[in-house]
Design an enzyme around this catalytic site. Structure first.
Site, mmCIF file in Angstrom:
data_model
loop_
_atom_site.group_PDB
_atom_site.id
_atom_site.type_symbol
_atom_site.label_atom_id
_atom_site.label_comp_id
_atom_site.label_asym_id
_atom_site.label_seq_id
_atom_site.Cartn_x
_atom_site.Cartn_y
_atom_site.Cartn_z
ATOM 1 C CG HIS A 114 -0.457 -0.485 2.402
ATOM 2 N ND1 HIS A 114 -0.130 -1.702 3.104
ATOM 3 C CD2 HIS A 114 0.124 0.420 3.608
ATOM 4 C CE1 HIS A 114 0.572 -1.481 3.948
ATOM 5 N NE2 HIS A 114 0.568 -0.265 4.407
HETATM 6 P P1 AMP Z 1 1.491 0.437 7.335
HETATM 7 O O1 AMP Z 1 2.205 0.737 8.665
HETATM 8 O O2 AMP Z 1 2.303 0.868 6.321
HETATM 9 O O3 AMP Z 1 1.239 -0.945 7.424
HETATM 10 O O4 AMP Z 1 0.188 1.411 7.257
HETATM 11 C C1 AMP Z 1 -1.082 0.574 7.684
HETATM 12 C C2 AMP Z 1 -2.147 1.730 7.461
HETATM 13 O O5 AMP Z 1 -3.156 1.103 7.392
HETATM 14 C C3 AMP Z 1 -2.007 2.579 8.546
HETATM 15 O O6 AMP Z 1 -1.982 4.148 8.326
HETATM 16 C C4 AMP Z 1 -3.393 2.168 9.368
HETATM 17 O O7 AMP Z 1 -4.153 3.496 9.776
HETATM 18 C C5 AMP Z 1 -4.321 1.871 8.309
HETATM 19 N N1 AMP Z 1 -5.136 0.625 8.542
HETATM 20 C C6 AMP Z 1 -5.057 -0.368 9.539
HETATM 21 N N2 AMP Z 1 -6.121 -1.122 9.488
HETATM 22 C C7 AMP Z 1 -6.886 -0.567 8.514
HETATM 23 C C8 AMP Z 1 -8.206 -0.981 7.824
HETATM 24 N N3 AMP Z 1 -8.822 -2.153 8.302
HETATM 25 N N4 AMP Z 1 -8.741 -0.369 6.901
HETATM 26 C C9 AMP Z 1 -7.948 0.563 6.404
HETATM 27 N N5 AMP Z 1 -6.861 1.191 6.833
HETATM 28 C C10 AMP Z 1 -6.505 0.573 7.960
#
Ligand code: AMP
Ligand code: ZN
Length: 209
Positions: A123
């Protein structure tokens, strides 16, 4: 005496079993949590944009005023699985991210990847650089977006262009980024703690108004 020893062993093994079970449960919960983006990709409430290659969604726990995630439909788990074959996809994700940023012209945006992501499915973060959000609570949150732990999308693209893969930073470097003292990303202010940093960054927001 021997009964006492037996009892001690019994108690110890119960404690160990409880700890093992708790660890197993925590691992399962973390695995389950790390899959959350996959269901959010299908959530119409979060959807920003979709085409045949990607889905762009709102981050459910935004760390700034605007925070979006661009994810490939192809099952690419993380940056570690990225190869030269994904170059066009990475460029497309970047383009979609830039379009999302341009649709909010009053904010500056950062486009990039966390060097070590917590969530499964690659992502791209598209995040406004105010970092003014109730969901941004901890030093870890702050440092993952404001140090070089946050790797610009353009850097990832050029690494894959040059080397056919992403060049990873070491565990020591990750630790160094996480341990970086709390510093404002817009000036030299060093904060004692998160509350003082969070009230400090409001100064920069007021300057924008
Ligand atoms: P990373 O540390 O790059 O894996 O970031 C993951 C991102 O996903 C963070 O900014 C979270 O706030 C976001 N996140 C966590 N769970 C969800 C979810 N179920 N749906 C959408 N975003 C999420
Ligand atoms: Zn500042």
């Amino acid at each position: 005496m021997s009964t006492l020893i037996c009892r001690c062993y019994y108690k110890m093994s119960c404690k160990r079993r409880n700890e093992d079970e708790q660890k197993k449960y925590a691992k399962k919960a973390a695995n389950f949590w790390s899959m959350g983006l996959l269901s959010s990709m299908k959530d119409p409430e979060l959807l920003m944009k979709e085409d045949d290659k990607i889905v762009a969604i709102k981050d459910k726990y935004p760390k700034a005023h605007y925070h979006f995630l661009v994810l490939p439909k192809e099952n690419i788990c993380s940056l570690a699985k990225v190869t030269k074959d994904h170059l066009q996809l990475l460029k497309h994700m970047d383009k979609v991210g830039q379009e999302l940023a341009e649709s909010h012209p009053t904010s500056n945006f950062k486009l990039g990847y966390h060097a070590e992501a917590s969530m499964s499915r690659l992502h791209l973060h598209v995040v406004s650089d105010d970092f003014n959000s109730t969901c941004l609570k901890t030093k870890k949150h702050w440092n993952t977006f404001t140090t070089d732990f946050f790797v610009p999308s353009s850097k990832i693209i050029s690494e894959v262009e040059k080397h056919g893969e992403v060049i990873f930073i070491t565990k020591d470097e990750i630790k160094k980024f996480m341990d970086t003292p709390l510093k404002c990303h817009k000036c030299n202010f060093l904060a004692k703690n998160m509350p003082s940093l969070k009230s400090h960054i409001l100064i920069h927001l007021k300057k924008l108004l």
